[in-house]
Design an enzyme around this catalytic site. Sequence first.
Site, PDB file in Angstrom:
ATOM      1  CB  SER A  74      -0.935   0.012   1.216  1.00  0.00           C
ATOM      2  OG  SER A  74      -0.190  -0.168   2.391  1.00  0.00           O
TER       3      SER A  74
ATOM      4  CB  THR B 112      -1.846   6.196   3.493  1.00  0.00           C
ATOM      5  OG1 THR B 112      -2.544   6.110   2.273  1.00  0.00           O
ATOM      6  CG2 THR B 112      -0.941   7.413   3.493  1.00  0.00           C
TER       7      THR B 112
ATOM      8  CB  THR C 129      -0.342   6.344  -0.119  1.00  0.00           C
ATOM      9  OG1 THR C 129      -1.197   5.206  -0.163  1.00  0.00           O
ATOM     10  CG2 THR C 129      -0.872   7.392  -1.067  1.00  0.00           C
TER      11      THR C 129
ATOM     12  NE  ARG D 225      -8.377   7.779  -5.389  1.00  0.00           N
ATOM     13  CZ  ARG D 225      -7.826   7.565  -4.200  1.00  0.00           C
ATOM     14  NH1 ARG D 225      -6.549   7.303  -4.094  1.00  0.00           N
ATOM     15  NH2 ARG D 225      -8.555   7.614  -3.115  1.00  0.00           N
ATOM     16  CB  VAL D 226      -4.536  12.393  -7.316  1.00  0.00           C
ATOM     17  CG1 VAL D 226      -3.787  12.929  -6.114  1.00  0.00           C
ATOM     18  CG2 VAL D 226      -3.582  12.240  -8.503  1.00  0.00           C
ATOM     19  N   GLY D 227      -5.565  10.610  -4.628  1.00  0.00           N
ATOM     20  CA  GLY D 227      -6.317  10.650  -3.373  1.00  0.00           C
ATOM     21  C   GLY D 227      -5.951  11.849  -2.520  1.00  0.00           C
TER      22      GLY D 227
ATOM     23  CB  THR E 251      -4.800   6.367   6.737  1.00  0.00           C
ATOM     24  OG1 THR E 251      -4.786   5.191   5.912  1.00  0.00           O
ATOM     25  CG2 THR E 251      -5.362   6.026   8.100  1.00  0.00           C
ATOM     26  N   GLY E 252      -7.228   6.258   4.720  1.00  0.00           N
ATOM     27  CA  GLY E 252      -8.581   5.803   4.395  1.00  0.00           C
ATOM     28  C   GLY E 252      -9.043   6.338   3.054  1.00  0.00           C
TER      29      GLY E 252
ATOM     30  N   GLY F 254      -9.645   8.456   0.398  1.00  0.00           N
ATOM     31  CA  GLY F 254      -9.157   9.807   0.157  1.00  0.00           C
ATOM     32  C   GLY F 254     -10.231  10.781  -0.273  1.00  0.00           C
TER      33      GLY F 254
HETATM   34  N1  ASP Z   1      -5.828   7.745   1.623  1.00  0.00           N
HETATM   35  C1  ASP Z   1      -5.316   6.878   0.601  1.00  0.00           C
HETATM   36  C2  ASP Z   1      -5.958   7.209  -0.705  1.00  0.00           C
HETATM   37  O1  ASP Z   1      -7.130   7.523  -0.741  1.00  0.00           O
HETATM   38  C3  ASP Z   1      -5.565   5.440   0.877  1.00  0.00           C
HETATM   39  C4  ASP Z   1      -5.035   4.954   2.189  1.00  0.00           C
HETATM   40  O2  ASP Z   1      -5.049   5.607   3.188  1.00  0.00           O
HETATM   41  O3  ASP Z   1      -4.555   3.862   2.209  1.00  0.00           O
HETATM   42  O4  ASP Z   1      -5.293   7.097  -1.704  1.00  0.00           O
END
Ligand code: ASP
Length: 329
Positions: free
Chosen positions: A84, A189, A207, A217-219, A240-241, A243
């Site tokens: 990840s 992340t 990440t 796509r960009v988070g 994290t999570g 995005g």
């Molecule tokens: N926040 C990251 C994203 O959306 C994903 C993650 O936290 O693992 O790209």
Amino acid sequence: MERRRFFKMGFLGLGVTVFNPKKISELISHEENSSAIVPRVVSTWNHGIAANAAAWEVLMIGGKAIDAVEKGVMVTEVDLTNRSVGIGGRPDASGHVTLDACIMDDRSRCGSVAYLEGIKHPISVARAVMETTQHVMLVGKGAYEFACGQGFEKSKTPLKEVKDDWKKWVKEEKEKAKRPEINHENHDTIGMIAIDAQGNLSGSCTTSGWAYKMPGRVGDSPIIGAGLFVDNEVGAACATGLGEAIIRIAGSHTVVEAMRYGASPQEACEMAVKRIIEKHDDLTGLQCGFIAMNKKGEVGAYSVYNGFNYALKDNEREEMVDAGFDRSW
Ligand code: ASP
């Protein structure tokens, strides 16, 4: 103190108080001047333990937080077993491993790269953007060319194992004949925050993003204010999570602003998570978590669902801590 509590209630609960942020932050830092400053580092998820250990080598000899947060997450970026973060990360739906990273220091300087392929240490490229350009963010081909020009080490991606997994995923998706779903099992992340012996804060975030994401796509992770935010007068936060949900509420900035108006790091993380919950009708699979640290080095963390944890390292402790949460899966 009474006045501070009043402002805090206004920001967190009543929402109608008119106030002057500068005055409040002066008031808060005045109160905090009396507390001893200890170096401390926190970072998201289990991979944070190894990353914190590298950051600690910088902090324990009186080094700067900005160096600690770069060195720390570099460990995760080159851990080829990590799916990840970094070059071992899972690809997008077209098989490309595209990396996002950002960094921010105690002078509110920041740098970021997004959609970067084939470079071993996106975090160091983000730092170079911060330190050697007039810009904050470089993406895609431009970021790659900048990294090459600066002599950053390249790396071929995806790894064979990652490519094999991706082929399997493509086959399964074709069989299901449906639009690819984001997979909450495949993200993690690393976000890191450190306070050094001088009491200065910095943060980093890196990440490979959501596994099998849509190409392009960009988070949140490379977006200053979403995946990471540092205000050395107040505190720092990272996320994290999912995005997209974090960007919608400018998550990390929201956490830091709550601390500015008197919230503890824990209260601030809870407030941001609750805002995400309020803004989404469907929370299915929507995991997001924040960690935060204030100028005293106090730490907080909270997530939508259970399962989020973070690593903490200081003079006395090296441990994983389970974050509080709002819902159970
Ligand atoms: N926040 C990251 C994203 O959306 C994903 C993650 O936290 O693992 O790209």
